[in-house]
Enzyme design. Structure first.
Site, PDB file in Angstrom:
ATOM      1  CD  GLU A  95       1.398  -3.820   1.578  1.00  0.00           C
ATOM      2  OE1 GLU A  95       1.132  -3.680   0.318  1.00  0.00           O
ATOM      3  OE2 GLU A  95       2.178  -3.137   1.958  1.00  0.00           O
ATOM      4  CD  GLU A 102       6.346  -3.965   2.735  1.00  0.00           C
ATOM      5  OE1 GLU A 102       5.908  -2.932   1.893  1.00  0.00           O
ATOM      6  OE2 GLU A 102       5.975  -5.068   2.581  1.00  0.00           O
TER       7      GLU A 102
HETATM    8  C1  FCB Z   1       4.382  -2.366  -0.507  1.00  0.00           C
HETATM    9  C2  FCB Z   1       4.794  -3.925  -0.794  1.00  0.00           C
HETATM   10  C3  FCB Z   1       6.300  -3.938  -1.009  1.00  0.00           C
HETATM   11  C4  FCB Z   1       6.987  -2.785  -2.002  1.00  0.00           C
HETATM   12  C5  FCB Z   1       6.385  -1.537  -1.237  1.00  0.00           C
HETATM   13  C6  FCB Z   1       6.828  -0.328  -2.042  1.00  0.00           C
HETATM   14  O1  FCB Z   1       2.956  -2.221  -0.794  1.00  0.00           O
HETATM   15  O2  FCB Z   1       4.457  -4.809   0.233  1.00  0.00           O
HETATM   16  O3  FCB Z   1       6.420  -5.087  -1.863  1.00  0.00           O
HETATM   17  O4  FCB Z   1       6.403  -2.851  -3.262  1.00  0.00           O
HETATM   18  O5  FCB Z   1       5.018  -1.309  -1.230  1.00  0.00           O
END
Ligand code: FCB
Length: 495
Positions: free
Chosen positions: A178, A384
């Site tokens: 990210e 994620e």
């Molecule tokens: C993302 C991050 C991760 C976590 C999630 C909820 O943006 O990469 O580390 O904090 O959100």
């Protein structure tokens, strides 16, 4: 049926099977779980400094101890084995390995990751390594941080060190997690470390993160076992315009530029979008972009990791009343959206997670379909996805986190629907294995499928963990009918 209903219906459909070889994993990040911040030669990262600065993190929380994973990694790998997951996405703490941010290697730091990788392989779990999940060595921030071009070169050196140390055993590498957050929350709005609020510096940081990625890819390729896939992970925004009006579409174009295309296009097409350069010209002359940089950034990835939690709704700001800034990232002293001053970030309909993020799995479907459309042939991974809720531990120790289970079911339904429509999604990593240090929210937001009692470090499987184990082991979404009734004991949930 609305698109949302279609996705949800698909999630509940009998026989919602995933392709053979689909990778099921869980994800974490170093600063959020490791603790042991001053042990075995590790030095401070920007997150140590930030979390120790009054007023930056909810409750004054820090990652000093976190989930103590540095000492409990074997227990955590055993938990993963119990869940049956095939892969574990974790990140390496740069200052644990290169304490000055330079070339001095801290062998004890490397040894920790080597032990972790061996433990995973011994349990039949593929190690998936992210090199940078936001914890820049403080020494490099002191030298200018990501707005300083030299940081990109230091990152390539770090990639080389890690590639040589673990490249024979790691299944997949990710350069950055990210970079939008690193650049625009770290140097723009200031809600993340290092907490700077300078829009021009944020744009320079975005470019140097892109450059760091482009320099690290060949460094990794030269150091790791031939054929090991290399990826980058982006938190792409599923941006929606509030209406068909041209002004709202224009707002969506601008936000899409800063959230998505500023990374996707140089990385995958070798060229920054010219509209983004124009949109931000009042903030920066882009003097940081040098001849040849765009070719370097387009080093090529084997897979793209997509992180998704919630969609984004934008409109043209009408100038009446306060501008809405509900972009899901919290209010900061500066802006995370250079060139988007006329954009209204609209609140979205519920239901919401504990982060106040709208729950809408259609955003994930749309995002996967869009990346596939714009960049055909690129294999994707959901790196994620997950949700924070205010979990309740019953006296028996059981945690019936039905809302999380439902969130996961709907979002996996969206992934399944995208695959059925021809999108090449290779795997899914649930965020997160453990409750952990949720950045500016500290320990107040729990994303884990494993509950952590931060006072005792006791781990406890939530009901969602047992549910996920069923998904992983059957490579399919269980139909709703198979859902265990409330009150019944779910599998082996518990310690
Ligand atoms: C993302 C991050 C991760 C976590 C999630 C909820 O943006 O990469 O580390 O904090 O959100």
């Amino acid at each position: 049926m609305t698109a949302q209903e279609t996705v949800v219906a698909d999630a509940g459909a009998e026989g919602a099977r995933f392709p053979d070889g689909f990778v099921w994993g869980v994800a974490t990040a170093a600063y959020q779980i490791e603790g042991a911040v001053a042990e075995d030669g590790r030095t401070r990262s920007i997150w140590d400094t930030f979390s120790h600065t009054a007023g930056k993190v909810a409750g004054g929380d820090t990652g000093d101890v976190a989930t103590d994973h540095y000492h409990r990694y074997a227990e955590d790998v055993a938990l993963m084995a119990e869940l049956g997951v095939g892969a574990y996405r974790f990140s390496v703490s740069w200052p644990r390995v290169l304490p000055d941010g330079g070339s001095r290697v801290n062998q004890k730091g490397l040894d920790f990751y080597s032990r972790l990788v061996d433990e995973l392989l011994g349990a039949g779990i593929q190690p998936v390594v992210t090199l940078y999940h936001w914890d820049l060595p403080q020494a490099l921030e002191d030298a200018g941080g990501w707005p300083n071009r030299d940081t990109a070169a230091r990152f390539a050196d770090y990639a080389d060190v890690m590639g040589r140390a673990l490249g024979d055993r790691v299944t997949m590498w990710t350069t950055l997690n990210e970079p939008w957050c690193s650049a625009f929350l770290g140097y723009g709005s200031g809600v993340h470390a290092p907490g700077r609020t300078d829009a021009a510096a944020a744009l320079a940081a975005a470019h140097h993160l892109n450059l760091a990625h482009g320099l690290a890819v060949p460094a990794l390729r030269a150091a790791v076992a031939a054929g090991t896939p290399i990826s980058v992970v982006l938190n792409l925004a599923a941006v929606r315009a509030a209406s068909d009006a041209p002004a709202d579409a224009e707002a969506a174009r601008r936000v899409d530029g800063i959230a998505n295309r500023i990374f996707l296009e140089p990385m995958l097409r070798g060229r920054y979008p010219r509209d983004v350069i124009a949109d931000t010209s009042a903030v920066s002359d882009w003097g940081f972009l040098r001849d040849g940089d765009e070719e370097v950034i387009a080093a090529g990835v084997d897979l793209l990791g997509v992180n998704y939690y919630t969609p984004m709704l934008v409109a043209a700001y009408d100038g009446v009343g306060p501008r809405s800034l509900a972009d899901g990232h919290g209010d900061g002293p500066g802006t995370a959206w250079p060139g988007c001053d006329d954009v209204d970030f609209r609140p979205q309909p519920g239901p919401y997670t504990a982060m106040d993020w709208s729950i809408d799995a259609t955003g994930l479907y749309d995002l996967l379909a869009r990346v596939d459309r714009d960049h055909p042939g690129l294999p994707l991974l959901v790196t994620e996805n997950g949700a924070a809720f205010d979990d309740v531990v019953e006296p028996s120790g059981r945690i019936r986190d039905r809302e999380r289970e439902r969130y996961l079911r709907e979002h996996l339904g969206a992934v399944h629907a995208a695959i059925a429509d021809g999108v090449d999604v290779r795997g899914y990593f649930l965020w997160s294995l453990l409750d952990n240090f949720e950045w500016a929210y500290g320990y107040s937001k729990r994303f884990g499928i494993v509950h952590v009692d931060f006072a005792t470090q006791q781990r406890r499987l939530k009901d969602s963990a047992a549910w996920y184990r069923d998904v992983v082991t059957s490579n399919a979404l269980p139909g709703r009918a198979t859902e265990p009734p409330d009150g019944g004991q779910v599998g082996a949930a518990g310690e």
